[in-house]
Design an enzyme around this catalytic site. Structure first.
Site, mmCIF file in Angstrom:
data_model
loop_
_atom_site.group_PDB
_atom_site.id
_atom_site.type_symbol
_atom_site.label_atom_id
_atom_site.label_comp_id
_atom_site.label_asym_id
_atom_site.label_seq_id
_atom_site.Cartn_x
_atom_site.Cartn_y
_atom_site.Cartn_z
ATOM 1 N N HIS A 51 0.837 -1.202 0.000
ATOM 2 C CA HIS A 51 0.000 0.000 0.000
ATOM 3 C C HIS A 51 0.869 1.248 0.000
ATOM 4 O O HIS A 51 1.652 1.472 0.927
ATOM 5 C CB HIS A 51 -0.901 -0.005 1.246
ATOM 6 C CG HIS A 51 -1.904 1.106 1.265
ATOM 7 N ND1 HIS A 51 -3.155 0.987 0.708
ATOM 8 C CD2 HIS A 51 -1.837 2.371 1.772
ATOM 9 C CE1 HIS A 51 -3.823 2.117 0.878
ATOM 10 N NE2 HIS A 51 -3.031 2.974 1.516
ATOM 11 N N SER A 52 0.735 2.062 -1.030
ATOM 12 C CA SER A 52 1.474 3.318 -1.087
ATOM 13 C C SER A 52 0.751 4.382 -0.269
ATOM 14 O O SER A 52 -0.473 4.520 -0.353
ATOM 15 C CB SER A 52 1.627 3.781 -2.535
ATOM 16 O OG SER A 52 2.425 2.875 -3.267
ATOM 17 N N CYS A 65 -10.502 9.251 -3.579
ATOM 18 C CA CYS A 65 -9.819 8.048 -4.037
ATOM 19 C C CYS A 65 -10.374 6.851 -3.272
ATOM 20 O O CYS A 65 -11.295 6.989 -2.466
ATOM 21 C CB CYS A 65 -8.305 8.178 -3.817
ATOM 22 S SG CYS A 65 -7.844 8.358 -2.070
ATOM 23 N N GLU A 92 3.821 8.899 -1.696
ATOM 24 C CA GLU A 92 2.552 9.628 -1.797
ATOM 25 C C GLU A 92 2.237 10.031 -3.237
ATOM 26 O O GLU A 92 3.120 10.358 -4.028
ATOM 27 C CB GLU A 92 2.665 10.888 -0.925
ATOM 28 C CG GLU A 92 1.464 11.794 -0.929
ATOM 29 C CD GLU A 92 0.344 11.316 -0.034
ATOM 30 O OE1 GLU A 92 -0.815 11.357 -0.489
ATOM 31 O OE2 GLU A 92 0.626 10.915 1.101
ATOM 32 N N GLY A 93 0.946 10.007 -3.555
ATOM 33 C CA GLY A 93 0.497 10.525 -4.848
ATOM 34 C C GLY A 93 1.044 9.789 -6.046
ATOM 35 O O GLY A 93 1.417 10.409 -7.038
ATOM 36 N N ARG A 94 1.094 8.450 -5.969
ATOM 37 C CA ARG A 94 1.705 7.630 -7.019
ATOM 38 C C ARG A 94 3.116 8.102 -7.318
ATOM 39 O O ARG A 94 3.593 8.058 -8.444
ATOM 40 C CB ARG A 94 0.840 7.576 -8.291
ATOM 41 C CG ARG A 94 -0.477 6.848 -8.103
ATOM 42 C CD ARG A 94 -1.051 6.314 -9.398
ATOM 43 N NE ARG A 94 -1.355 7.346 -10.351
ATOM 44 C CZ ARG A 94 -2.509 8.035 -10.384
ATOM 45 N NH1 ARG A 94 -3.454 7.756 -9.508
ATOM 46 N NH2 ARG A 94 -2.710 8.971 -11.289
ATOM 47 N N THR A 114 -7.036 12.138 -13.338
ATOM 48 C CA THR A 114 -5.868 11.913 -12.477
ATOM 49 C C THR A 114 -4.580 11.711 -13.281
ATOM 50 O O THR A 114 -3.505 12.134 -12.863
ATOM 51 C CB THR A 114 -6.118 10.719 -11.533
ATOM 52 O OG1 THR A 114 -4.989 10.544 -10.689
ATOM 53 C CG2 THR A 114 -6.379 9.425 -12.294
ATOM 54 N N ASP A 126 2.230 7.191 -13.234
ATOM 55 C CA ASP A 126 2.520 6.438 -12.009
ATOM 56 C C ASP A 126 4.027 6.214 -11.960
ATOM 57 O O ASP A 126 4.566 5.444 -12.748
ATOM 58 C CB ASP A 126 1.768 5.102 -12.022
ATOM 59 C CG ASP A 126 1.863 4.349 -10.700
ATOM 60 O OD1 ASP A 126 2.727 4.700 -9.872
ATOM 61 O OD2 ASP A 126 1.076 3.410 -10.505
ATOM 62 N N ARG A 128 5.745 5.263 -9.132
ATOM 63 C CA ARG A 128 6.127 4.513 -7.937
ATOM 64 C C ARG A 128 7.166 3.442 -8.256
ATOM 65 O O ARG A 128 7.218 2.917 -9.359
ATOM 66 C CB ARG A 128 4.888 3.869 -7.305
ATOM 67 C CG ARG A 128 3.973 4.861 -6.634
ATOM 68 C CD ARG A 128 2.708 4.202 -6.121
ATOM 69 N NE ARG A 128 1.860 3.734 -7.219
ATOM 70 C CZ ARG A 128 0.681 3.141 -7.036
ATOM 71 N NH1 ARG A 128 0.234 2.924 -5.806
ATOM 72 N NH2 ARG A 128 -0.046 2.761 -8.079
#
Length: 202
Positions: A51-52, A65, A92-94, A114, A126, A128
């Site tokens: 989980h990010s 979200c 945070e925030g992808r 988004t 994204d 991440r």
């Protein structure tokens, strides 16, 4: 990625009592957590959510979200199973950070979706990185997981990082009038597994 284990403590929650393990990225100092429950010594695949961090959803109860809803569902699922892990990753925030996420929300308020908002700010949809997951799981003695996610890219990223993903488990919760467009964009532009039926509130 060079990850340093720091310490472990107990963490009582409304869902059950977890062990909280702290890790640090040596190069950046960024901190990550693993919340665990149960025994992993039998080698069987472990129920896991990567989980990010989403401060607005996880801590401020945002309905823009589905992040906070997914975090609660993951903790509840692990507790009900009596065995599993929630990795809480500080991206945070992808991956764009909290203040840029607020900038992206402002663009969404003006009509961008988004993905478009991130791109207008000069970021990928994204960005991440899941490279920290394998060394964290290795420290915990875990090599195979049952991954709670709707995101096919996360399955691929963890597999490429050296984690065996034996099963993908949908975690579709939290659909509401404020995040319908967000969820539809995740499905249409990011390839998340979210059918209309799946997106209904649970």
């Amino acid at each position: 990625m060079n990850i340093r284990y720091v310490a472990t403590s107990r963490l009582p929650t409304p869902f059950g009592v977890f062990d909280m393990h702290g890790f640090e990225e040596v190069e950046t100092g960024k901190e990550h957590l693993a919340l665990t429950m149960g025994d992993f010594t039998d080698g069987a695949p472990v129920l896991l959510r990567a989980h990010s961090e989403c401060l607005t959803g996880d801590a401020l109860f945002s309905m823009r979200c589905d992040c906070g809803f997914q975090l609660e569902e993951a903790l509840r699922s692990v507790a009900q199973a009596g065995r599993g892990v929630v990795l809480y990753l500080r991206q945070e925030g992808r991956g764009i950070g909290l203040l840029n996420k607020i900038r992206a929300y402002n663009l969404q308020d003006q009509g961008a979706d988004t993905v478009e908002a991130n791109e207008q700010l000069g970021f990928g949809a994204d960005i991440r990185d899941y490279g920290m997951c394998q060394p964290m799981l290795e420290h915990l003695g875990i090599s195979s997981i049952r991954l709670m996610t709707n995101n096919p890219r996360k399955v691929t990223a963890l597999s490429e990082a050296g984690v065996t993903v034996s099963e993908r488990i949908p975690i579709v919760v939290g659909r509401n009038p404020y995040n319908i467009g967000y969820l539809n964009t995740k499905a249409s532009k990011l390839g998340h597994y979210l059918s209309h039926q799946d997106e209904e509130p649970e």
